[in-house]
Design a protein around this motif. Structure first.
Motif, PDB file in Angstrom:
ATOM      1  N   GLY A   1       0.767  -1.256  -0.029  1.00  0.00           N
ATOM      2  CA  GLY A   1      -0.150   0.076   0.089  1.00  0.00           C
ATOM      3  C   GLY A   1       0.792   1.167  -0.231  1.00  0.00           C
ATOM      4  N   GLY A   2       1.939   1.045  -0.290  1.00  0.00           N
ATOM      5  CA  GLY A   2       2.997   2.152  -0.013  1.00  0.00           C
ATOM      6  C   GLY A   2       3.836   2.491   1.167  1.00  0.00           C
ATOM      7  N   LEU A   3       4.855   3.177   1.010  1.00  0.00           N
ATOM      8  CA  LEU A   3       5.645   3.375   2.343  1.00  0.00           C
ATOM      9  C   LEU A   3       5.366   3.973   3.430  1.00  0.00           C
ATOM     10  CD1 LEU A   3       9.011   4.403   0.398  1.00  0.00           C
ATOM     11  CD2 LEU A   3       8.644   2.179   1.494  1.00  0.00           C
ATOM     12  N   ARG A   4       4.146   4.804   2.992  1.00  0.00           N
ATOM     13  CA  ARG A   4       3.289   5.412   4.185  1.00  0.00           C
ATOM     14  C   ARG A   4       2.627   4.697   5.150  1.00  0.00           C
ATOM     15  NH1 ARG A   4      -1.585   7.285   5.065  1.00  0.00           N
ATOM     16  NH2 ARG A   4      -2.117   6.921   2.903  1.00  0.00           N
ATOM     17  N   ARG A   5       2.041   3.622   4.292  1.00  0.00           N
ATOM     18  CA  ARG A   5       1.166   2.774   5.346  1.00  0.00           C
ATOM     19  C   ARG A   5       1.955   1.791   5.874  1.00  0.00           C
ATOM     20  NH1 ARG A   5      -4.212   0.965   1.549  1.00  0.00           N
ATOM     21  NH2 ARG A   5      -5.205   3.349   1.134  1.00  0.00           N
ATOM     22  N   ALA A   6       2.991   1.443   5.181  1.00  0.00           N
ATOM     23  CA  ALA A   6       4.099   0.258   5.852  1.00  0.00           C
ATOM     24  C   ALA A   6       4.528   0.975   7.241  1.00  0.00           C
ATOM     25  CB  ALA A   6       5.246  -0.005   4.817  1.00  0.00           C
ATOM     26  N   GLN A   7       4.842   2.191   7.308  1.00  0.00           N
ATOM     27  CA  GLN A   7       5.242   2.891   8.337  1.00  0.00           C
ATOM     28  C   GLN A   7       4.254   3.063   9.496  1.00  0.00           C
ATOM     29  OE1 GLN A   7       8.603   3.811   9.016  1.00  0.00           O
ATOM     30  NE2 GLN A   7       9.050   2.779   7.292  1.00  0.00           N
ATOM     31  N   GLU A   8       3.192   3.102   9.019  1.00  0.00           N
ATOM     32  CA  GLU A   8       1.778   3.332   9.799  1.00  0.00           C
ATOM     33  C   GLU A   8       1.577   2.194  10.606  1.00  0.00           C
ATOM     34  OE1 GLU A   8      -0.673   7.021   7.848  1.00  0.00           O
ATOM     35  OE2 GLU A   8      -1.131   4.861   7.514  1.00  0.00           O
ATOM     36  N   SER A   9       1.815   0.984   9.880  1.00  0.00           N
ATOM     37  CA  SER A   9       1.414  -0.355  10.276  1.00  0.00           C
ATOM     38  C   SER A   9       2.074  -0.686  11.590  1.00  0.00           C
ATOM     39  CB  SER A   9       1.554  -1.265   9.157  1.00  0.00           C
ATOM     40  OG  SER A   9       3.242  -1.558   9.074  1.00  0.00           O
ATOM     41  N   VAL A  10       3.357  -0.095  12.011  1.00  0.00           N
ATOM     42  CA  VAL A  10       3.995  -0.510  13.062  1.00  0.00           C
ATOM     43  C   VAL A  10       3.876   0.534  14.367  1.00  0.00           C
ATOM     44  CG1 VAL A  10       5.795  -1.801  11.748  1.00  0.00           C
ATOM     45  CG2 VAL A  10       6.140   0.548  12.175  1.00  0.00           C
ATOM     46  N   ARG A  11       3.212   1.553  13.965  1.00  0.00           N
ATOM     47  CA  ARG A  11       3.059   2.719  14.954  1.00  0.00           C
ATOM     48  C   ARG A  11       2.644   2.311  16.206  1.00  0.00           C
ATOM     49  NH1 ARG A  11       1.926   8.354  15.854  1.00  0.00           N
ATOM     50  NH2 ARG A  11       2.309   8.748  13.782  1.00  0.00           N
ATOM     51  N   ASP A  12       1.439   1.435  16.545  1.00  0.00           N
ATOM     52  CA  ASP A  12       1.024   0.793  17.615  1.00  0.00           C
ATOM     53  C   ASP A  12       1.961   0.226  18.393  1.00  0.00           C
ATOM     54  OD1 ASP A  12      -1.322   0.463  19.429  1.00  0.00           O
ATOM     55  OD2 ASP A  12      -0.867  -1.766  19.001  1.00  0.00           O
ATOM     56  N   ARG A  13       2.831  -0.642  17.697  1.00  0.00           N
ATOM     57  CA  ARG A  13       3.890  -1.154  18.452  1.00  0.00           C
ATOM     58  C   ARG A  13       4.983  -0.337  19.379  1.00  0.00           C
ATOM     59  NH1 ARG A  13       8.406  -3.337  16.467  1.00  0.00           N
ATOM     60  NH2 ARG A  13       7.600  -3.397  14.310  1.00  0.00           N
ATOM     61  N   TYR A  14       5.098   0.651  18.753  1.00  0.00           N
ATOM     62  CA  TYR A  14       6.208   1.719  19.105  1.00  0.00           C
ATOM     63  C   TYR A  14       5.415   2.421  20.303  1.00  0.00           C
ATOM     64  CZ  TYR A  14       9.961   1.028  15.717  1.00  0.00           C
ATOM     65  OH  TYR A  14      10.580   0.707  14.920  1.00  0.00           O
ATOM     66  N   GLU A  15       4.112   2.978  20.291  1.00  0.00           N
ATOM     67  CA  GLU A  15       3.382   3.515  20.966  1.00  0.00           C
ATOM     68  C   GLU A  15       3.020   2.562  22.403  1.00  0.00           C
ATOM     69  OE1 GLU A  15       0.190   4.989  19.136  1.00  0.00           O
ATOM     70  OE2 GLU A  15       1.312   7.171  18.363  1.00  0.00           O
ATOM     71  N   ARG A  16       3.159   1.535  22.331  1.00  0.00           N
ATOM     72  CA  ARG A  16       2.765   0.672  23.445  1.00  0.00           C
ATOM     73  C   ARG A  16       4.042  -0.023  24.288  1.00  0.00           C
ATOM     74  NH1 ARG A  16       1.082  -3.942  22.613  1.00  0.00           N
ATOM     75  NH2 ARG A  16       1.702  -4.264  20.249  1.00  0.00           N
ATOM     76  N   ALA A  17       5.244   0.265  23.693  1.00  0.00           N
ATOM     77  CA  ALA A  17       6.388  -0.261  24.177  1.00  0.00           C
ATOM     78  C   ALA A  17       6.703   0.406  25.337  1.00  0.00           C
ATOM     79  CB  ALA A  17       7.365  -0.334  23.089  1.00  0.00           C
ATOM     80  N   ASN A  18       7.238  -0.334  26.281  1.00  0.00           N
ATOM     81  CA  ASN A  18       7.749   0.244  27.659  1.00  0.00           C
ATOM     82  C   ASN A  18       9.279  -0.127  27.560  1.00  0.00           C
ATOM     83  OD1 ASN A  18       5.184   0.737  28.891  1.00  0.00           O
ATOM     84  ND2 ASN A  18       5.355  -1.397  29.284  1.00  0.00           N
ATOM     85  N   GLN A  19       9.740  -0.752  26.633  1.00  0.00           N
ATOM     86  CA  GLN A  19      11.057  -1.014  26.532  1.00  0.00           C
ATOM     87  C   GLN A  19      11.482  -1.583  25.306  1.00  0.00           C
ATOM     88  OE1 GLN A  19      13.016  -4.356  28.612  1.00  0.00           O
ATOM     89  NE2 GLN A  19      14.925  -3.219  29.079  1.00  0.00           N
ATOM     90  N   MET A  20      12.411  -0.937  24.406  1.00  0.00           N
ATOM     91  CA  MET A  20      12.781  -1.371  23.076  1.00  0.00           C
ATOM     92  C   MET A  20      14.375  -1.502  23.160  1.00  0.00           C
ATOM     93  SD  MET A  20      10.505   0.427  20.227  1.00  0.00           S
ATOM     94  CE  MET A  20       9.316  -0.510  19.338  1.00  0.00           C
ATOM     95  N   ARG A  21      14.982  -2.559  22.535  1.00  0.00           N
ATOM     96  CA  ARG A  21      16.390  -2.504  22.447  1.00  0.00           C
ATOM     97  C   ARG A  21      16.727  -2.866  20.912  1.00  0.00           C
ATOM     98  NH1 ARG A  21      16.536  -6.724  27.497  1.00  0.00           N
ATOM     99  NH2 ARG A  21      14.509  -6.891  26.808  1.00  0.00           N
ATOM    100  N   ALA A  22      17.438  -2.088  20.304  1.00  0.00           N
ATOM    101  CA  ALA A  22      17.823  -2.151  18.999  1.00  0.00           C
ATOM    102  C   ALA A  22      19.449  -2.613  18.705  1.00  0.00           C
ATOM    103  CB  ALA A  22      17.557  -0.875  18.348  1.00  0.00           C
ATOM    104  N   TYR A  23      19.704  -3.191  17.947  1.00  0.00           N
ATOM    105  CA  TYR A  23      21.261  -3.687  17.883  1.00  0.00           C
ATOM    106  C   TYR A  23      21.279  -3.497  16.116  1.00  0.00           C
ATOM    107  CZ  TYR A  23      25.188  -6.370  16.216  1.00  0.00           C
ATOM    108  OH  TYR A  23      26.346  -6.769  15.668  1.00  0.00           O
ATOM    109  N   ALA A  24      22.245  -2.882  15.781  1.00  0.00           N
ATOM    110  CA  ALA A  24      22.369  -2.297  14.390  1.00  0.00           C
ATOM    111  C   ALA A  24      23.627  -2.561  13.836  1.00  0.00           C
ATOM    112  CB  ALA A  24      21.925  -0.609  14.024  1.00  0.00           C
TER     113      ALA A  24
END
Length: 294
Positions: free
Chosen positions: A96-119
């Protein structure tokens, strides 16, 4: 199909339920296939062994033949959608495009109490500047052949969505930890001006109360705690419950507890190699000085 145990386990759970529904209805696989209008019994067998994904249409047919109540059908359809999202090719994710792909993960970020990212390749989205994000998403658009009627508008809206997502870094009580391989600071995938601005932004971001930023130096002794600690694929852990991995071929969501535990253990090994505070500041400053002097 993904080889992840999480993806396979999710498919198998749904397959087991469909087999039980058939058996409870008193039907053999051959009889179900006959009533469904499918040629031969192999399709039923492959679905029940989770070697062939079932479509929403076929699931409805399966339930109709087995006389499954409507409420139960909706439950199974919801589970099918969940199974499908465990492993997504980028074509599916960005359909559905890049915008929708980005929107699809918003809820996970907003509900997160802790995030750990390795890059290991690129900076995590929560640490990116707007120009860096724009360059990254434009590369996605080109490399993955995303379809959109208005490419530039889609990219601009996707960038805006990701920038707005960074508000979670200010949410009280939430914590965000990042571990970067030092090479991430040096990868010249963007123009020099954008690169300089991005590194300066990192120096500011690491001062946020909710942010922990560690860097694994190029010269880190990876044998210090016994067996060598090798670099891993980039990953994101949310609330110690879900892991997301961006692979070359697609986007993997892991929720199987034993597999999540493996990533938590990997995080601990990698975190132990990282330097923080003033030492991390110096490493970023060194990369920044090199860019500014050339």
């Amino acid at each position: 199909m993904s080889t992840s145990s999480s993806a396979q386990a999710a498919r198998q759970r749904l397959a087991d339920q469909l087999r039980e529904i058939r058996e409870d209805a008193g039907l053999t696989g051959r009889k179900l296939a006959e009533l469904a209008g499918w040629h031969g019994v192999s399709k039923v067998s492959k679905i029940e062994h989770a070697t062939r994904p079932i479509s929403a249409e076929d699931l409805r047919t399966w339930c109709r033949v087995c006389d499954v109540p409507p409420a139960r059908v909706e439950e199974l359809l919801a589970e099918l959608r969940s199974v499908t999202s465990t492993w997504l090719t980028y074509k599916q994710l960005n359909r559905g495009g890049l915008r929708r792909a980005q929107e699809s993960v918003r809820d996970r970020y907003e509900r997160a109490n802790q995030m750990r990212a390795y890059a290991t390749k690129a900076l995590p989205g929560l640490l990116q500047t707007e120009p860096y994000t724009r360059a990254a998403l434009r590369a996605v658009f080109i490399e993955q052949g995303v379809e959109a009627d208005d490419a530039e508008r889609d990219i601009a809206e996707a960038v805006a969505e990701r920038m707005d997502r960074q508000r979670v870094l200010r949410r009280p009580g939430a914590r965000f930890a990042f571990v970067l391989e030092e090479e991430v600071l040096w990868h010249r995938t963007i123009d020099r001006t954008t690169h300089i601005a991005q590194l300066r932004h990192l120096l500011k971001a690491m001062r946020r109360p909710a942010v922990s930023l560690g860097i694994i130096p190029r010269q880190a002794d990876r044998t210090i705690n016994g067996p060598g600690v090798w670099p891993e694929e980039s990953f994101l852990i949310t609330n110690a419950e879900q892991v997301n991995v961006e692979l070359v071929s697609g986007y993997l969501s892991i929720t199987q507890p034993t597999e999540v535990a493996m990533y938590l253990a990997a995080w601990d090994r990698l975190f132990a190699l990282a330097v923080h505070g003033e030492r991390a500041n110096q490493i970023i400053g060194s990369a920044l000085e090199s860019l500014e002097s050339h």
